[in-house]
Design a protein around this motif. Sequence first.
Motif, PDB file in Angstrom:
ATOM      1  N   SER A  51       4.557  -5.521  -6.868  1.00 49.31           N
ATOM      2  CA  SER A  51       3.948  -4.333  -7.460  1.00 49.31           C
ATOM      3  C   SER A  51       4.642  -3.969  -8.772  1.00 49.31           C
ATOM      4  O   SER A  51       4.008  -3.897  -9.831  1.00 49.31           O
ATOM      5  CB  SER A  51       4.056  -3.157  -6.486  1.00 49.31           C
ATOM      6  OG  SER A  51       3.290  -3.423  -5.344  1.00 49.31           O
ATOM      7  N   GLU A  71       9.403 -16.038  -8.480  1.00 46.63           N
ATOM      8  CA  GLU A  71       8.793 -15.453  -7.281  1.00 46.63           C
ATOM      9  C   GLU A  71       9.088 -16.351  -6.086  1.00 46.63           C
ATOM     10  O   GLU A  71       8.745 -17.530  -6.093  1.00 46.63           O
ATOM     11  CB  GLU A  71       7.282 -15.273  -7.488  1.00 46.63           C
ATOM     12  CG  GLU A  71       6.485 -14.900  -6.248  1.00 46.63           C
ATOM     13  CD  GLU A  71       7.038 -13.711  -5.452  1.00 46.63           C
ATOM     14  OE1 GLU A  71       7.220 -12.636  -6.037  1.00 46.63           O
ATOM     15  OE2 GLU A  71       7.294 -13.891  -4.238  1.00 46.63           O
ATOM     16  N   GLY A 120       3.845  -6.947  -2.221  1.00 44.90           N
ATOM     17  CA  GLY A 120       3.270  -6.030  -1.235  1.00 44.90           C
ATOM     18  C   GLY A 120       1.905  -5.511  -1.646  1.00 44.90           C
ATOM     19  O   GLY A 120       1.146  -5.028  -0.802  1.00 44.90           O
ATOM     20  N   ALA A 125      -2.716  -1.298   1.893  1.00 42.71           N
ATOM     21  CA  ALA A 125      -4.041  -0.750   2.184  1.00 42.71           C
ATOM     22  C   ALA A 125      -4.639  -0.095   0.941  1.00 42.71           C
ATOM     23  O   ALA A 125      -5.812   0.253   0.932  1.00 42.71           O
ATOM     24  CB  ALA A 125      -3.955   0.259   3.325  1.00 42.71           C
ATOM     25  N   ALA A 126      -3.788   0.120  -0.076  1.00 39.17           N
ATOM     26  CA  ALA A 126      -4.202   0.614  -1.397  1.00 39.17           C
ATOM     27  C   ALA A 126      -4.474   2.115  -1.463  1.00 39.17           C
ATOM     28  O   ALA A 126      -5.121   2.574  -2.401  1.00 39.17           O
ATOM     29  CB  ALA A 126      -5.383  -0.186  -1.951  1.00 39.17           C
ATOM     30  N   PHE A 127      -3.985   2.868  -0.490  1.00 38.22           N
ATOM     31  CA  PHE A 127      -3.960   4.329  -0.660  1.00 38.22           C
ATOM     32  C   PHE A 127      -3.108   4.618  -1.892  1.00 38.22           C
ATOM     33  O   PHE A 127      -1.984   4.086  -2.005  1.00 38.22           O
ATOM     34  CB  PHE A 127      -3.274   4.993   0.548  1.00 38.22           C
ATOM     35  CG  PHE A 127      -4.215   5.638   1.522  1.00 38.22           C
ATOM     36  CD1 PHE A 127      -5.203   6.520   1.095  1.00 38.22           C
ATOM     37  CD2 PHE A 127      -4.083   5.411   2.881  1.00 38.22           C
ATOM     38  CE1 PHE A 127      -6.054   7.144   2.006  1.00 38.22           C
ATOM     39  CE2 PHE A 127      -4.930   6.025   3.803  1.00 38.22           C
ATOM     40  CZ  PHE A 127      -5.922   6.890   3.356  1.00 38.22           C
ATOM     41  N   ALA A 265      15.516 -16.480  -6.098  1.00 41.58           N
ATOM     42  CA  ALA A 265      16.718 -16.111  -6.861  1.00 41.58           C
ATOM     43  C   ALA A 265      17.893 -15.962  -5.904  1.00 41.58           C
ATOM     44  O   ALA A 265      17.771 -15.326  -4.851  1.00 41.58           O
ATOM     45  CB  ALA A 265      16.481 -14.809  -7.611  1.00 41.58           C
ATOM     46  N   GLY A 530       3.049   2.934  -3.693  1.00 39.60           N
ATOM     47  CA  GLY A 530       2.649   1.855  -4.610  1.00 39.60           C
ATOM     48  C   GLY A 530       2.253   2.319  -5.998  1.00 39.60           C
ATOM     49  O   GLY A 530       2.654   1.721  -7.009  1.00 39.60           O
TER      50      GLY A 530
HETATM   51  C1  LIG Z   1       0.744  -3.160   5.871  1.00 44.60           C
HETATM   52  C2  LIG Z   1       1.169  -2.400   4.643  1.00 44.60           C
HETATM   53  C3  LIG Z   1       0.298  -1.497   4.057  1.00 44.60           C
HETATM   54  C4  LIG Z   1       0.681  -0.785   2.925  1.00 44.60           C
HETATM   55  N1  LIG Z   1      -0.201   0.082   2.386  1.00 44.60           N
HETATM   56  C5  LIG Z   1       0.142   0.802   1.301  1.00 44.60           C
HETATM   57  C6  LIG Z   1      -0.781   1.713   0.723  1.00 44.60           C
HETATM   58  O1  LIG Z   1      -1.887   1.906   1.222  1.00 44.60           O
HETATM   59  N2  LIG Z   1      -0.399   2.365  -0.400  1.00 44.60           N
HETATM   60  C7  LIG Z   1       0.843   2.190  -0.959  1.00 44.60           C
HETATM   61  O2  LIG Z   1       1.126   2.817  -1.979  1.00 44.60           O
HETATM   62  N3  LIG Z   1       1.725   1.335  -0.424  1.00 44.60           N
HETATM   63  C8  LIG Z   1       1.414   0.629   0.678  1.00 44.60           C
HETATM   64  N4  LIG Z   1       2.307  -0.261   1.214  1.00 44.60           N
HETATM   65  C9  LIG Z   1       3.627  -0.383   0.566  1.00 44.60           C
HETATM   66  C10 LIG Z   1       3.579  -1.199  -0.732  1.00 44.60           C
HETATM   67  O3  LIG Z   1       2.971  -2.440  -0.483  1.00 44.60           O
HETATM   68  C11 LIG Z   1       5.003  -1.392  -1.267  1.00 44.60           C
HETATM   69  O4  LIG Z   1       5.630  -0.127  -1.344  1.00 44.60           O
HETATM   70  C12 LIG Z   1       5.067  -2.006  -2.651  1.00 44.60           C
HETATM   71  O5  LIG Z   1       4.323  -3.187  -2.745  1.00 44.60           O
HETATM   72  C13 LIG Z   1       6.521  -2.306  -3.003  1.00 44.60           C
HETATM   73  O6  LIG Z   1       6.574  -2.775  -4.333  1.00 44.60           O
HETATM   74  P1  LIG Z   1       7.869  -3.495  -4.893  1.00 44.60           P
HETATM   75  O7  LIG Z   1       7.610  -3.825  -6.302  1.00 44.60           O
HETATM   76  O8  LIG Z   1       9.049  -2.650  -4.565  1.00 44.60           O
HETATM   77  O9  LIG Z   1       8.035  -4.824  -4.017  1.00 44.60           O
HETATM   78  P2  LIG Z   1       6.982  -5.970  -3.655  1.00 44.60           P
HETATM   79  O10 LIG Z   1       5.615  -5.615  -4.080  1.00 44.60           O
HETATM   80  O11 LIG Z   1       7.189  -6.298  -2.209  1.00 44.60           O
HETATM   81  O12 LIG Z   1       7.449  -7.190  -4.547  1.00 44.60           O
HETATM   82  C14 LIG Z   1       8.663  -7.855  -4.345  1.00 44.60           C
HETATM   83  C15 LIG Z   1       8.461  -9.327  -4.649  1.00 44.60           C
HETATM   84  O13 LIG Z   1       9.729  -9.915  -4.899  1.00 44.60           O
HETATM   85  C16 LIG Z   1       9.769 -11.184  -4.299  1.00 44.60           C
HETATM   86  N5  LIG Z   1      11.194 -11.483  -4.073  1.00 44.60           N
HETATM   87  C17 LIG Z   1      12.054 -10.804  -3.284  1.00 44.60           C
HETATM   88  N6  LIG Z   1      13.274 -11.351  -3.355  1.00 44.60           N
HETATM   89  C18 LIG Z   1      13.193 -12.386  -4.206  1.00 44.60           C
HETATM   90  C19 LIG Z   1      14.136 -13.339  -4.677  1.00 44.60           C
HETATM   91  N7  LIG Z   1      15.411 -13.325  -4.283  1.00 44.60           N
HETATM   92  N8  LIG Z   1      13.710 -14.283  -5.561  1.00 44.60           N
HETATM   93  C20 LIG Z   1      12.411 -14.293  -5.979  1.00 44.60           C
HETATM   94  N9  LIG Z   1      11.474 -13.427  -5.539  1.00 44.60           N
HETATM   95  C21 LIG Z   1      11.864 -12.476  -4.678  1.00 44.60           C
HETATM   96  C22 LIG Z   1       8.945 -11.033  -3.041  1.00 44.60           C
HETATM   97  O14 LIG Z   1       8.463 -12.280  -2.593  1.00 44.60           O
HETATM   98  C23 LIG Z   1       7.832 -10.098  -3.498  1.00 44.60           C
HETATM   99  O15 LIG Z   1       6.714 -10.802  -3.966  1.00 44.60           O
HETATM  100  C24 LIG Z   1       1.954  -0.977   2.350  1.00 44.60           C
HETATM  101  C25 LIG Z   1       2.837  -1.885   2.935  1.00 44.60           C
HETATM  102  C26 LIG Z   1       2.448  -2.572   4.087  1.00 44.60           C
HETATM  103  C27 LIG Z   1       3.397  -3.513   4.725  1.00 44.60           C
END
Ligand SMILES: Cc1cc2nc3c(=O)[nH]c(=O)nc-3n(C[C@H](O)[C@H](O)[C@H](O)COP(=O)(O)OP(=O)(O)OC[C@H]3O[C@@H](n4cnc5c(N)ncnc54)[C@H](O)[C@@H]3O)c2cc1C
Length: 582
Positions: A51, A71, A120, A125-127, A265, A530
């Motif tokens: 995200s 990634e 993620g 669910a994209a709320f 990484a 998100g």
């Molecule tokens: C079932 C479910 C439903 C959800 N529904 C909602 C919703 O409706 N609305 C909402 O706002 N949020 C929702 N969320 C939460 C939302 O998906 C997360 O809060 C958000 O995606 C987190 O963003 P981020 O950038 O922190 O991490 P992420 O989007 O998880 O991205 C992290 C990325 O880093 C990569 N990564 C990690 N470590 C390493 C490494 N060492 N080397 C290389 N790559 C690495 C991972 O593979 C991943 O692709 C939901 C989560 C779940 C599980």
Amino acid sequence: MDSRIKSPLLGEFDTPPSTPHMLGALQKIHLPMRRFKDNDEVDYVIVGCGSGGGVLLQRLARAGFNVVALEAGPFWDTERDWVSDEAGSHQLYWEEPRVTGGDHPLALGANNCGRGVGGGSVHWAAFTPRLHPSDFEVYTRDGVGADWPISYDVLRPYYEQLELEMPVAGPAYYPWGHPHGYAYGPHPMGGVGNALIKGCTALNIPVSIGGPVAILSGSHGDRPHCIYRGFCIQGCKVGAKASTLVTHVPDALASGAEIRDHSMAARIELGKAGRVTGVHYFDRNGEMHFQRAKAVVVAGYSIETPRLLLNSACPGFETGLANSSDTVGRYLMAQAGNVVLGRFDQPVRMYKAPPAHALTEEFYETDPKNDFARGFAIQTVGPLPIAFGKQMVAAKRAWGWGLRREMMDYNHWACFGLLGEILPWPDNRVTLSEDKDRFGLRVAHVSFNLRSNDKKLIEKAKEKTMEVMVAAGATEVAQEARYAHLVGAARMGADPRTSVVDKFGRTHDIANLFICDGSILPTQGSANPGLTIQALAARIGDYLIAQGERIFTSNKRDSTEPPFRAELAPPGTYRKGVPRIK
Ligand SMILES: Cc1cc2nc3c(=O)[nH]c(=O)nc-3n(C[C@H](O)[C@H](O)[C@H](O)COP(=O)(O)OP(=O)(O)OC[C@H]3O[C@@H](n4cnc5c(N)ncnc54)[C@H](O)[C@@H]3O)c2cc1C
Ligand code: SF4
């Protein structure tokens, strides 16, 4: 062989050239991806393309920087890899080993983070509610948690921008927090939404109908509208649900970014001058490489981001990189996410809609009548049959023939979820376990405990959600305790003694090391995180772009607010499409 494919949904298009990184039809990219060499010193290397990382990658590439995202997971081809099938979609999650502990251990894996391009946002669910203005000054108002180093008004233009980039569908008037409206009209109601509306209306509780949710209620750019089959957290093969994979990654690649998938990484390298010089990573064959970079951004999620910093301990930072405050890994938060299930005499058919489509934030703010601070939201949840079966095991101890009978009754059940604000506590934290993963890297140990305020809040939220379910007409109600949405563990703050990054995601300790994901949130409100994560990423992008070369050469910190760069949105998104409000 004919190189053109005819799709009933998307018309005729060229088959992508056969490279493992070529995007599928939905993303409509026909350019070969740019490739940097490890010994090229790129401007930015971003760890994690989810995200936060996905949005930042797009911004930096569009502004002309040389940028590589590493990634750990695969580069999804939505046409080839995804199926509209609950059982067939489990590879979307981070299922690598982790250790969980504490008095209230969090379920990991499918309950939180993604793995693969889009992170993620592929399975969310994209709320997409915004945080409220009060969330940015929780400590000042309520004497708990922490204040953010920025106010709601600073993030507001980025909320508005991302709501148009994804875009978000919702009501024309959204009454809570800072009241606002949505450019795209709300979705029609499914059975669960109808139940929530009925229950809230009976109790005089205002309710938002048809969003806010980042799912297309009308076609937008190349993407079609929702077809209401309910496979949103399985990835949405249709492409109606926003994920950075379909919203930002195509433009990032078209603008010259590289995404190296299956690249894990392992360690960030600190150079002699107290600046980071690049990232060591394992490729898909398990071979170690070093990508040189003028600056590094970590965007790996609230567990893997602190894990990487802790695994990058080195002379000068013996307890973890950028950890002079001893705050890396601390103040990890999850929202209380209890699900409340209700049985109705008439069929509900939960599967016939996106799970996310109606909610109330009427109990979001601190209420002096309560004996706890902060609040909660109530939202629709539409589990598909396997998830429903697991909930029945947990909520009703259903098993054997009893479980079978409940599952055959699936169409009569509705499911609401509460989203409760759990406060940031220093001992809720990510540390390193002695266990190692298949790369030989120490895995994350996640410890989580509820405090008194959290427990009281959850009890009240549970009670109210059950009351709404009964008021909707449910004849039987059950609930399962669970947690959702991990954030924090590398929080931002004005004071380097109590936070890891400043208000632009820059680590207090190292001038060319940044964090851009949910781990920088100091508090979490009871809004799904998100949208906030992506809005923060767009703002960090604006800052890095405004600072330009200075990030690469100077340790001096400039706190000037960057100009808001609307023109950096992916073409055909911001203020494009068929919005109701221009
Ligand atoms: C079932 C479910 C439903 C959800 N529904 C909602 C919703 O409706 N609305 C909402 O706002 N949020 C929702 N969320 C939460 C939302 O998906 C997360 O809060 C958000 O995606 C987190 O963003 P981020 O950038 O922190 O991490 P992420 O989007 O998880 O991205 C992290 C990325 O880093 C990569 N990564 C990690 N470590 C390493 C490494 N060492 N080397 C290389 N790559 C690495 C991972 O593979 C991943 O692709 C939901 C989560 C779940 C599980
Ligand atoms: S219900 Fe809509 S958003 Fe969800 S998977 Fe189906 S088409 Fe995609």
